[in-house]
Scaffold this motif. Structure first.
Motif, PDB file in Angstrom:
ATOM      1  N   ASN A 152      35.288 -10.622 -28.048  1.00 46.08           N
ATOM      2  CA  ASN A 152      35.687 -10.066 -26.751  1.00 46.08           C
ATOM      3  C   ASN A 152      35.115  -8.659 -26.569  1.00 46.08           C
ATOM      4  N   VAL A 153      33.805  -8.611 -26.420  1.00 44.35           N
ATOM      5  CA  VAL A 153      33.078  -7.345 -26.347  1.00 44.35           C
ATOM      6  C   VAL A 153      32.846  -6.964 -24.893  1.00 44.35           C
ATOM      7  N   PHE A 154      32.987  -5.661 -24.612  1.00 43.01           N
ATOM      8  CA  PHE A 154      32.747  -5.111 -23.273  1.00 43.01           C
ATOM      9  C   PHE A 154      31.879  -3.864 -23.423  1.00 43.01           C
ATOM     10  N   ILE A 155      30.764  -3.813 -22.652  1.00 40.89           N
ATOM     11  CA  ILE A 155      29.864  -2.652 -22.688  1.00 40.89           C
ATOM     12  C   ILE A 155      29.522  -2.271 -21.258  1.00 40.89           C
ATOM     13  N   ALA A 156      29.823  -1.035 -20.879  1.00 38.30           N
ATOM     14  CA  ALA A 156      29.465  -0.490 -19.561  1.00 38.30           C
ATOM     15  C   ALA A 156      28.409   0.582 -19.768  1.00 38.30           C
ATOM     16  N   THR A 157      27.292   0.455 -19.050  1.00 36.80           N
ATOM     17  CA  THR A 157      26.165   1.378 -19.202  1.00 36.80           C
ATOM     18  C   THR A 157      25.887   2.075 -17.884  1.00 36.80           C
ATOM     19  N   ASN A 158      25.707   3.391 -17.946  1.00 34.59           N
ATOM     20  CA  ASN A 158      25.416   4.196 -16.761  1.00 34.59           C
ATOM     21  C   ASN A 158      24.061   4.862 -16.965  1.00 34.59           C
ATOM     22  N   GLU A 159      23.023   4.378 -16.277  1.00 36.32           N
ATOM     23  CA  GLU A 159      21.669   4.899 -16.378  1.00 36.32           C
ATOM     24  C   GLU A 159      21.283   5.581 -15.064  1.00 36.32           C
ATOM     25  N   PRO A 160      20.208   6.367 -15.054  1.00 38.59           N
ATOM     26  CA  PRO A 160      19.840   7.083 -13.827  1.00 38.59           C
ATOM     27  C   PRO A 160      19.570   6.175 -12.633  1.00 38.59           C
ATOM     28  N   ASN A 161      19.033   4.984 -12.861  1.00 35.90           N
ATOM     29  CA  ASN A 161      18.666   4.126 -11.730  1.00 35.90           C
ATOM     30  C   ASN A 161      19.527   2.871 -11.599  1.00 35.90           C
ATOM     31  N   ARG A 162      20.463   2.655 -12.528  1.00 35.07           N
ATOM     32  CA  ARG A 162      21.271   1.447 -12.443  1.00 35.07           C
ATOM     33  C   ARG A 162      22.540   1.580 -13.274  1.00 35.07           C
ATOM     34  N   GLU A 163      23.480   0.666 -12.990  1.00 32.67           N
ATOM     35  CA  GLU A 163      24.719   0.537 -13.751  1.00 32.67           C
ATOM     36  C   GLU A 163      24.876  -0.923 -14.155  1.00 32.67           C
ATOM     37  N   THR A 164      25.271  -1.133 -15.393  1.00 29.37           N
ATOM     38  CA  THR A 164      25.448  -2.493 -15.882  1.00 29.37           C
ATOM     39  C   THR A 164      26.797  -2.622 -16.573  1.00 29.37           C
ATOM     40  N   VAL A 165      27.355  -3.818 -16.473  1.00 32.43           N
ATOM     41  CA  VAL A 165      28.597  -4.165 -17.171  1.00 32.43           C
ATOM     42  C   VAL A 165      28.348  -5.489 -17.884  1.00 32.43           C
ATOM     43  N   THR A 166      28.463  -5.463 -19.200  1.00 29.55           N
ATOM     44  CA  THR A 166      28.177  -6.643 -20.016  1.00 29.55           C
ATOM     45  C   THR A 166      29.426  -7.025 -20.800  1.00 29.55           C
ATOM     46  N   SER A 167      29.751  -8.311 -20.774  1.00 27.98           N
ATOM     47  CA  SER A 167      30.888  -8.824 -21.542  1.00 27.98           C
ATOM     48  C   SER A 167      30.439 -10.067 -22.287  1.00 27.98           C
ATOM     49  N   ALA A 168      31.029 -10.287 -23.454  1.00 28.86           N
ATOM     50  CA  ALA A 168      30.648 -11.437 -24.280  1.00 28.86           C
ATOM     51  C   ALA A 168      31.834 -11.857 -25.116  1.00 28.86           C
TER      52      ALA A 168
ATOM     53  N   LEU B 140      26.516  -7.947 -15.372  1.00 27.35           N
ATOM     54  CA  LEU B 140      26.508  -7.527 -13.971  1.00 27.35           C
ATOM     55  C   LEU B 140      25.652  -6.272 -13.863  1.00 27.35           C
ATOM     56  N   GLU B 141      24.689  -6.265 -12.942  1.00 33.28           N
ATOM     57  CA  GLU B 141      23.757  -5.146 -12.797  1.00 33.28           C
ATOM     58  C   GLU B 141      23.723  -4.688 -11.350  1.00 33.28           C
ATOM     59  N   THR B 142      23.863  -3.368 -11.153  1.00 33.38           N
ATOM     60  CA  THR B 142      23.819  -2.767  -9.825  1.00 33.38           C
ATOM     61  C   THR B 142      22.737  -1.707  -9.804  1.00 33.38           C
ATOM     62  N   LEU B 143      21.763  -1.854  -8.895  1.00 30.68           N
ATOM     63  CA  LEU B 143      20.704  -0.868  -8.733  1.00 30.68           C
ATOM     64  C   LEU B 143      21.134   0.193  -7.739  1.00 30.68           C
ATOM     65  N   ARG B 144      20.899   1.440  -8.052  1.00 32.69           N
ATOM     66  CA  ARG B 144      21.356   2.536  -7.197  1.00 32.69           C
ATOM     67  C   ARG B 144      20.578   2.611  -5.881  1.00 32.69           C
ATOM     68  N   ASP B 145      19.312   2.215  -5.907  1.00 38.43           N
ATOM     69  CA  ASP B 145      18.497   2.325  -4.703  1.00 38.43           C
ATOM     70  C   ASP B 145      18.427   1.039  -3.892  1.00 38.43           C
ATOM     71  N   LYS B 146      19.141  -0.011  -4.349  1.00 44.93           N
ATOM     72  CA  LYS B 146      19.135  -1.281  -3.630  1.00 44.93           C
ATOM     73  C   LYS B 146      20.562  -1.803  -3.513  1.00 44.93           C
ATOM     74  N   PRO B 147      20.902  -2.382  -2.389  1.00 39.58           N
ATOM     75  CA  PRO B 147      22.245  -2.957  -2.260  1.00 39.58           C
ATOM     76  C   PRO B 147      22.336  -4.293  -2.996  1.00 39.58           C
ATOM     77  N   GLY B 148      23.559  -4.718  -3.248  1.00 37.83           N
ATOM     78  CA  GLY B 148      23.758  -6.013  -3.861  1.00 37.83           C
ATOM     79  C   GLY B 148      24.112  -5.910  -5.334  1.00 37.83           C
ATOM     80  N   LEU B 149      24.474  -7.036  -5.901  1.00 34.64           N
ATOM     81  CA  LEU B 149      24.896  -7.131  -7.294  1.00 34.64           C
ATOM     82  C   LEU B 149      24.197  -8.321  -7.933  1.00 34.64           C
TER      83      LEU B 149
END
Length: 363
Positions: free
Chosen positions: A173-189, A211-220
Motif C-alpha cells: 500500500n505505497v503512496f508517492i506524491a511528486t511535485n516538479e516544476p512542470n508537473r505533479e504526479t500521484v502514484t499508488s501501488a 495520476l499526472e497533471t501538467l501545469r501548462d496544460k489542462p486535464g488529468l
C-alpha cells in the motif's frame, strides 16, 4: 648558541599557546556550522563530530600559518618591550641574525603546512563530500516510516507505506506524491520492493495507478501499470568530472592544467609560500619601540594576514576565469610580499630612514 636557544624556546612557548587558542576557536565555529548543516538535513546527525574533525583538519594549514605569524610578531614584540633585544643588539647581534633561529624553528611547521595543503586538504574534503553524498543517497529511503507521511530530503516528494511490511526491502500500500516544476504526479501501488540498478536505488511498484497533471496544460492523465520504477536515491556522485575541485589530488591538478585546476593548485602552493613570507614579515614589522602599545603589532599582524589571504582568494578567482596566469600571480603576490618583507627587514637592520636617504642624496 645561547642566542639561538633563547629565541627558539620563546617561540615554542608562544606557538604552543597560540595554536591551542586558535584550534579551540576554530573547532567551536566548525561545530556550530556542522550542527547547522545537520539541522538542514545536509549532514547525518550521527556524523557531526566526524565532519567537524575533517573540516578542522582541512583548515589546519590556515591555523598553523596564522599561529606562526602571531608567534613571531608576539615573541619579538615582547623581547623588544622587555629590552631583551637591546641586550642582543649590544652583544653584536643584528636584526638579520634573527632569521637563522626563526627558520630553524619554523621549517617543521612550514613542511607540515605544505603536506597538509597538498595532501591532507583534498583528502579531508573528499571524506566530507562522501559522508554528505552517502547521507543524501540514503535519506529518501531511511526517512520513510511505516504508517506516516514523510517528505523527501529535497522536499519534492511525499512517501507513505503501510505498517504491515513483509521485510525491510518490501512494502505494501505505497503512496508517492511528486511535485516538479512542470508537473505533479500521484502514484499508488499495492506493493513495492527496493532494488539497485546501475548504482541507483529504485523502488519497483507493482499493480498500481499513476495520476499526472501538467501545469501548462489542462486535464488529468490517468495510467495503470503492472510494474513501475521510480528513483528514490540519488545516483553516484563520485564521478571525477562532477567532483568538486577541492577534492581532487594535487597530482591530478598538475596533470590537467585547466584554469580551474591551476587556481586550486595556486591556492595550495600559496599556503606553504605564505608561511615563509609570514616569518619574514613578522620579523620586519615587530614593534621596535618599547613604549609602543602591546597590541599594536598583533593588530597589524592580523590585518596583514586578512589582507594577504584575501589577495590569495581574489587571485584564485582570477586564475579560475582565465584573467591571470598561475606563474605571474605567484610571482606578484608571494614573490612581491617576500621582496617587500626583505626590504623592510634590510631597512631596519641598516637603520635606513627617509630623512637619512634624503640627506645622502643632498650631500
Amino acid at each position: 648558541m645561547l642566542f639561538d636557544s633563547s629565541i627558539r624556546k620563546e617561540l615554542a612557548r608562544t606557538f604552543g599557546a597560540t595554536l591551542v587558542v586558535l584550534v579551540t576557536v576554530v573547532m567551536t565555529m566548525m561545530l556550530i556550522r556542522t550542527l547547522g548543516q545537520a539541522s538542514r538535513g545536509s549532514v547525518n546527525p550521527s556524523d557531526v563530530m566526524l565532519v567537524m574533525g575533517f573540516t578542522v583538519l582541512g583548515q589546519l594549514p590556515t591555523i598553523l600559518s596564522l599561529s606562526l605569524f602571531v608567534t613571531v610578531v608576539g615573541a619579538l614584540s615582547r623581547m623588544y618591550r622587555d629590552s631583551e633585544m637591546v641586550i642582543w643588539f649590544s652583544a653584536g647581534r643584528g636584526l638579520m641574525s634573527l632569521l637563522a633561529p626563526l627558520f630553524r624553528f619554523s621549517w617543521p611547521v612550514m613542511l607540515t603546512i605544505a603536506a597538509l595543503s597538498l595532501v591532507v586538504w583534498p583528502w579531508a574534503n573528499r571524506q566530507i563530500q562522501e559522508l554528505k553524498t552517502q547521507y543524501e543517497q540514503r535519506s529518501d529511503v531511511d526517512r520513510i516510516a511505516p504508517g506516516e507521511f514523510q517528505e523527501s530530503s529535497n522536499g519534492s516528494r511525499v512517501f507513505f507505506i503501510d505498517k504491515d511490511a513483509p521485510d525491510a526491502n518490501s512494502a505494501s500500500n505505497v503512496f508517492i506524491a511528486t511535485n516538479e516544476p512542470n508537473r505533479e504526479t500521484v502514484t499508488s501501488a499495492q506493493s513495492a520492493r527496493l532494488e539497485i540498478r546501475n548504482g541507483e536505488r529504485m523502488a519497483l511498484l507493482s499493480n498500481g495507478q499513476r495520476l499526472e497533471t501538467l501545469r501548462d496544460k489542462p486535464g488529468l492523465r490517468v495510467s495503470e501499470f503492472a510494474e513501475y520504477g521510480t528513483l528514490v536515491g540519488g545516483g553516484s556522485q563520485n564521478d571525477p568530472e562532477a567532483a568538486s575541485i577541492k577534492t581532487r589530488d594535487t597530482w591530478e591538478l598538475v596533470s590537467d592544467p585547466q584554469p580551474r585546476h591551476q587556481a586550486e593548485l595556486g591556492w595550495r602552493i600559496g599556503m606553504a609560500l605564505a608561511a615563509l613570507n609570514f616569518v619574514v614579515l613578522g620579523l620586519a614589522v615587530a614593534v621596535v619601540n618599547p613604549r609602543a602599545g602591546r597590541s599594536t603589532s598583533l593588530v597589524f599582524a592580523l590585518f596583514a594576514f586578512v589582507v594577504y589571504y584575501n589577495f590569495m582568494t581574489v587571485g584564485q578567482t582570477w586564475i579560475g576565469v582565465g584573467r591571470l596566469g598561475l606563474l605571474p600571480f605567484m610571482l606578484m603576490l608571494h614573490g612581491g610580499t617576500l621582496a617587500l618583507g626583505l626590504l623592510l627587514l634590510a631597512a631596519r637592520h641598516n637603520h635606513w630612514s627617509l630623512r637619512s636617504l634624503l640627506g645622502r642624496r643632498t650631500a
